[in-house]
Write a protein that holds these residues in place. Structure first.
Motif, PDB file in Angstrom:
ATOM      1  N   GLU A   1      47.492  40.441  49.762  1.00 41.78           N
ATOM      2  CA  GLU A   1      47.460  41.901  49.600  1.00 41.78           C
ATOM      3  C   GLU A   1      46.741  42.297  48.315  1.00 41.78           C
ATOM      4  O   GLU A   1      45.961  43.255  48.296  1.00 41.78           O
ATOM      5  N   VAL A   2      46.970  41.557  47.244  1.00 46.56           N
ATOM      6  CA  VAL A   2      46.283  41.834  45.975  1.00 46.56           C
ATOM      7  C   VAL A   2      44.779  41.618  46.153  1.00 46.56           C
ATOM      8  O   VAL A   2      43.962  42.448  45.729  1.00 46.56           O
ATOM      9  N   LEU A   3      44.414  40.532  46.816  1.00 50.75           N
ATOM     10  CA  LEU A   3      43.010  40.248  47.074  1.00 50.75           C
ATOM     11  C   LEU A   3      42.381  41.346  47.935  1.00 50.75           C
ATOM     12  O   LEU A   3      41.280  41.830  47.653  1.00 50.75           O
ATOM     13  N   ALA A   4      43.077  41.766  48.971  1.00 51.56           N
ATOM     14  CA  ALA A   4      42.564  42.820  49.854  1.00 51.56           C
ATOM     15  C   ALA A   4      42.376  44.126  49.088  1.00 51.56           C
ATOM     16  O   ALA A   4      41.381  44.826  49.284  1.00 51.56           O
ATOM     17  N   ASN A   5      43.323  44.452  48.215  1.00 49.75           N
ATOM     18  CA  ASN A   5      43.186  45.673  47.409  1.00 49.75           C
ATOM     19  C   ASN A   5      41.932  45.617  46.548  1.00 49.75           C
ATOM     20  O   ASN A   5      41.200  46.600  46.435  1.00 49.75           O
ATOM     21  N   GLY A   6      41.681  44.484  45.936  1.00 52.42           N
ATOM     22  CA  GLY A   6      40.474  44.347  45.120  1.00 52.42           C
ATOM     23  C   GLY A   6      39.212  44.436  45.961  1.00 52.42           C
ATOM     24  O   GLY A   6      38.243  45.102  45.582  1.00 52.42           O
TER      25      GLY A   6
ATOM     26  N   THR B   1      41.046  48.257  40.241  1.00 48.88           N
ATOM     27  CA  THR B   1      40.131  48.410  39.105  1.00 48.88           C
ATOM     28  C   THR B   1      39.212  47.200  38.993  1.00 48.88           C
ATOM     29  O   THR B   1      38.000  47.337  38.793  1.00 48.88           O
ATOM     30  N   VAL B   2      39.775  46.022  39.146  1.00 43.97           N
ATOM     31  CA  VAL B   2      38.959  44.801  39.106  1.00 43.97           C
ATOM     32  C   VAL B   2      37.942  44.809  40.252  1.00 43.97           C
ATOM     33  O   VAL B   2      36.782  44.424  40.063  1.00 43.97           O
TER      34      VAL B   2
ATOM     35  N   THR C   1      50.310  46.593  40.124  1.00 46.46           N
ATOM     36  CA  THR C   1      49.436  45.495  40.533  1.00 46.46           C
ATOM     37  C   THR C   1      48.261  46.035  41.357  1.00 46.46           C
ATOM     38  O   THR C   1      47.135  45.579  41.215  1.00 46.46           O
ATOM     39  N   ASP C   2      48.534  47.033  42.195  1.00 48.93           N
ATOM     40  CA  ASP C   2      47.469  47.661  42.976  1.00 48.93           C
ATOM     41  C   ASP C   2      46.456  48.331  42.050  1.00 48.93           C
ATOM     42  O   ASP C   2      45.246  48.246  42.279  1.00 48.93           O
ATOM     43  N   LEU C   3      46.952  49.007  41.019  1.00 51.09           N
ATOM     44  CA  LEU C   3      46.043  49.635  40.042  1.00 51.09           C
ATOM     45  C   LEU C   3      45.111  48.597  39.428  1.00 51.09           C
ATOM     46  O   LEU C   3      43.900  48.814  39.326  1.00 51.09           O
TER      47      LEU C   3
END
Length: 173
Positions: free
Chosen positions: A60-65, A119-120, A113-115
């Motif tokens: 999920e973190v990867l997908a958000n980025g 941003t990244v 973490t999504d923020l």
């Protein structure tokens, strides 16, 4: 590369922002009853999320980025002189608006973490644009506009296909 605010780039940016809003804030819902009533906030980066199953979700973190990479590319396409900090602030600001909207509307979990991941993603998009503009110099503009259109269409189709198959990486979707 000189800034070119082509109508196609502006149109793609607007469509991208609409799709991104539909994806992040409204979780691809096509009707209000599809939205899960949830209001939570996590202020600890990369913490386990107790709202779901208590584990950290790297996908999920990867997908958000990944979904914010086009923002960095488009911002640099519209204004190549925009520096990395400016792109990062745009990414952070847009992400904050999305996270705050989810919280205020009680339709999602707001997470720091999504923020960070978003941003990244915008920063990576900016760096990719800068790298490709050095490689391709003059022909980049037209090629990039068409690649962005094609990539955006393919991304939307992929997301819809994944959702229709139940193969989804975001929770509450």
């Amino acid at each position: 590369m000189k800034a070119k605010k082509t109508p196609m780039t502006i149109l793609v940016l607007l469509i991208y922002l609409l799709v991104l809003t539909w994806l992040i804030v409204f979780k691809l819902a096509t009707a209000p009853y599809e939205l899960s009533p949830l209001r939570s906030i996590n202020l600890i980066p990369f913490a386990e999320n107790q709202d779901w199953d208590g584990s950290f979700h790297f996908k999920e973190v990867l997908a958000n980025g990944l979904v914010f990479i086009p923002l960095g590319v488009l911002l640099k396409r519209l204004s190549p002189k925009r520096n990395l900090l400016q792109v990062a602030l745009y990414g952070l600001s847009l992400s904050f608006v999305f996270e705050a909207s989810q919280y205020l509307l009680a339709i999602g979990a707001s997470d720091v973490t999504d923020l960070l991941a978003n941003t990244v993603g915008a920063i990576v998009g900016s760096l990719l644009f800068s790298g490709f503009s050095k490689l391709f110099k003059k022909s980049l503009g037209v090629v990039l506009d068409w690649l962005i259109v094609l990539g955006s269409v393919l991304l939307v189709l992929l997301v819809l296909w994944l959702k229709s198959r139940g193969i989804w990486i975001w929770h509450f979707v």
